[in-house]
Design a protein around this motif. Structure first.
Motif, mmCIF file in Angstrom:
data_model
loop_
_atom_site.group_PDB
_atom_site.id
_atom_site.type_symbol
_atom_site.label_atom_id
_atom_site.label_comp_id
_atom_site.label_asym_id
_atom_site.label_seq_id
_atom_site.Cartn_x
_atom_site.Cartn_y
_atom_site.Cartn_z
ATOM 1 N N SER A 183 43.549 -37.741 24.239
ATOM 2 C CA SER A 183 44.211 -37.944 25.528
ATOM 3 C C SER A 183 43.313 -38.861 26.342
ATOM 4 O O SER A 183 42.127 -39.010 26.039
ATOM 5 N N ASP A 184 43.887 -39.464 27.379
ATOM 6 C CA ASP A 184 43.136 -40.404 28.225
ATOM 7 C C ASP A 184 43.819 -40.406 29.579
ATOM 8 O O ASP A 184 44.962 -40.866 29.695
ATOM 9 N N MET A 185 43.183 -39.829 30.595
ATOM 10 C CA MET A 185 43.842 -39.813 31.905
ATOM 11 C C MET A 185 42.855 -40.109 33.024
ATOM 12 O O MET A 185 41.657 -39.873 32.892
ATOM 13 N N GLY B 29 46.902 -51.338 30.174
ATOM 14 C CA GLY B 29 46.744 -50.171 29.303
ATOM 15 C C GLY B 29 46.568 -50.557 27.855
ATOM 16 O O GLY B 29 46.339 -51.719 27.527
ATOM 17 N N HIS B 30 46.702 -49.556 27.002
ATOM 18 C CA HIS B 30 46.414 -49.719 25.570
ATOM 19 C C HIS B 30 47.074 -48.575 24.825
ATOM 20 O O HIS B 30 47.436 -47.552 25.438
ATOM 21 N N GLY B 31 47.194 -48.731 23.529
ATOM 22 C CA GLY B 31 47.703 -47.622 22.735
ATOM 23 C C GLY B 31 46.647 -46.539 22.593
ATOM 24 O O GLY B 31 45.447 -46.805 22.707
ATOM 25 N N VAL C 219 51.185 -45.010 24.777
ATOM 26 C CA VAL C 219 50.405 -46.021 25.507
ATOM 27 C C VAL C 219 49.950 -45.478 26.857
ATOM 28 O O VAL C 219 50.510 -44.501 27.359
ATOM 29 N N THR C 220 48.935 -46.130 27.429
ATOM 30 C CA THR C 220 48.494 -45.726 28.764
ATOM 31 C C THR C 220 49.086 -46.661 29.812
ATOM 32 O O THR C 220 49.419 -47.810 29.538
ATOM 33 N N ASP C 221 49.214 -46.117 31.013
ATOM 34 C CA ASP C 221 49.705 -46.848 32.187
ATOM 35 C C ASP C 221 48.635 -46.634 33.245
ATOM 36 O O ASP C 221 48.565 -45.559 33.833
ATOM 37 N N GLU C 222 47.733 -47.632 33.422
ATOM 38 C CA GLU C 222 46.558 -47.385 34.255
ATOM 39 C C GLU C 222 46.233 -48.518 35.230
ATOM 40 O O GLU C 222 45.206 -49.188 35.094
ATOM 41 N N PRO C 223 47.131 -48.720 36.220
ATOM 42 C CA PRO C 223 46.815 -49.732 37.232
ATOM 43 C C PRO C 223 45.651 -49.290 38.115
ATOM 44 O O PRO C 223 45.415 -48.088 38.280
HETATM 45 MN MN MN Z 1 42.649 -45.792 29.227
#
Ligand code: MN
Ligand code: GLY
Length: 357
Positions: free
Chosen positions: A227-229, A291-293, A317-321
Motif C-alpha cells: 500500500s502507499d498513502m 502517480g505510479h503503479g 495506481v496512485t493519485d498523489e497531487p
Molecule cells: Mn506514491
C-alpha cells in the motif's frame, strides 16, 4: 496450482509465442514470486512452450515442494548448467532473459549457453503484472486498510510539542505490523513544518510543533503486496493560505478519482489534476508526477507522463497531487485506485477532509 498462478504462467507462455521466443529464463525474484508463489533469496525459472522448470538449491527444495506446483522442481547449485542441458535437449537456440540481470550474470549465461542467441527482454513479466487479478486487488485492498487504521491511530498518538517525526514514523511502522503487515513498503515519510515542502522528507528528530503542517507518506507489505498513502494534517491553527492550498490539492485528488477509468490516456491521468492546480496558480509547485503503479513493488508500471497509452481495467495506481512552497510547507494527498471499465475504486479510505489536531 492455484487458478491465478496457472493463468499467469499461461499468459507468460502466450507472450513467449507472441514475441517469437522459444524460452525465457527468469531470475528476478519478484517475477518468480508472481509466477510460482515462491519467495526466497535465490531461484531460477525456465519457461518454454512445453516446459515449466523451477531450480533452487537445497535450502529451498522443501519450501518449493510445498508451494510451487505445476513446475518440475530441480535441486541444483548450478542452475545455468541445468538450464543449458534442457536447452540442448529441446534444441532451443533463442533464449529470452530479463534485461535487469547483472553484467556478470550475463557473462555467465554467455559461457553456459554458448551457441544460443541471448535475447534481452525489457519488462517481460512486468508487462503481465500490469493488470491485477482479483486476488491481487483484494490483497492490496487489505494492505491499504492496514495503512488506514494505522493513520487513524496516529492521530491520537501525535502530541505537538513532544512527538518527533521519527517517533511518529516508528509508531506508524509498528502499528502496521500489529495490524498484520509483514513490513513497510518504503521508508516512512513524516515531514513537519517547512520540512513538508520536501516531497520526500524522511522522518527526522525534529519535534512536530503546534501551528505546523505535517505530511505522512507511508505504506506496508501485506502478503507480498504494497500500500502507499499520504495524508497532510495540521497542528493547532491553520492559516487561510494553508487552508486554500489544502483545498486545491484535495480538489485535484478528487477530480482524478471522478475522471479515472479504463481508456483514459496516461497524459490525461496526469493532466487532469495538474491543470486544476495550474489554473489555481500553483502549477510550478506541483513538482512530481501524479502517480505510479503499485503491486508487488512500490513503484511499478504504469508510470505516467506524456503518453497516449491508455489505462486498463485492473491496473492499481496512485493519485498523489501535491503543492510545495519552499521554506514554508507542503501538502500532498495520495490514494491508491483500482481502475475499472466504468471508473475506479478507491482502496485507501482514511479521511481526507482537512484534519486539525
Ligand atoms: Mn506514491
Ligand atoms: N509514497 C512514496 C512514493 O510514491 O515514492
Amino acid at each position: 496450482m492455484s487458478t491465478f498462478l496457472e493463468q499467469r504462467v499461461l499468459k507468460c507462455q502466450k507472450q513467449l509465442e507472441d514475441k517469437g521466443l522459444e524460452a525465457l529464463i527468469i531470475t528476478h525474484l519478484t517475477n518468480i514470486y508472481y509466477l510460482t508463489g515462491f519467495s526466497g533469496t535465490a531461484a531460477t525459472v525456465l519457461i518454454t512452450a512445453k516446459r515449466r522448470v523451477f531450480i533452487a538449491d537445497s535450502r529451498y527444495t522443501l519450501i518449493a515442494k510445498g508451494c510451487v506446483t505445476g513446475f518440475d522442481i530441480i535441486e541444483s547449485r548450478t542452475p545455468l548448467q541445468v538450464v543449458s542441458e534442457l536447452l540442448k535437449a529441446d534444441q532451443v537456440d533463442r533464449l529470452g532473459f530479463e534485461d535487469q540481470v547483472s553484467f556478470s550474470f550475463y557473462q555467465a549465461m554467455q559461457t553456459a549457453f554458448s551457441g544460443v542467441d541471448l535475447l534481452a527482454q525489457s519488462g517481460f513479466v512486468e508487462e503481465l503484472r500490469l493488470i491485477k487479478d482479483t486476488s491481487e486487488i483484494e490483497t492490496i485492498a487489505k494492505a491499504c486498510s492496514i495503512s488506514d487504521k494505522a493513520f487513524m491511530d496516529a492521530l491520537d498518538f501525535i502530541k505537538p510539542g513532544t512527538t518527533t517525526e521519527r517517533d511518529l514514523a516508528n509508531f506508524l511502522d509498528f502499528r502496521m505490523r500489529q495490524y498484520g503487515a509483514s513490513g513497510i513498503s518504503f521508508d516512512t515519510i513524516a515531514a513537519s513544518g517547512c520540512r513538508s515542502a520536501m516531497p520526500h522528507g524522511r522522518a527526522s528528530d525534529k519535534v512536530i510543533q503546534s501551528g505546523e503542517s505535517l505530511t505522512m507518506d507511508f505504506g506496508c507489505y501485506y502478503n507480498h503486496y504494497v500500500s502507499d498513502m499520504t495524508r497532510t494534517i495540521h497542528m493547532g491553527q491553520v492559516t487561510d493560505e494553508e487552508r486554500e492550498i489544502y483545498e486545491i490539492v484535495l480538489e485535484a485528488n478528487k477530480a482524478l478519482i471522478a475522471e479515472a477509468s479504463a481508456g483514459m490516456t496516461y497524459s490525461d491521468f496526469d493532466g487532469v489534476p495538474r491543470q486544476l492546480i495550474t489554473e489555481a496558480g500553483y502549477g510550478s509547485h506541483f513538482t512530481h508526477g501524479i502517480g505510479h503503479g503499485i503491486g508487488l513493488d512500490i513503484h511499478e508500471n504504469p508510470f505516467f507522463g506524456k503518453s497516449d497509452q491508455k489505462l486498463q481495467a485492473g491496473m492499481v495506481v496512485t493519485d498523489e497531487p501535491g503543492i510545495y512552497l519552499d521554506n514554508k510547507y507542503g501538502v500532498r494527498i495520495e490514494d491508491d485506485l483500482v481502475i475499472t471499465e466504468s471508473g475506479c475504486r478507491v482502496l485507501t479510505l482514511a479521511p481526507k477532509e482537512l484534519i486539525v489536531l
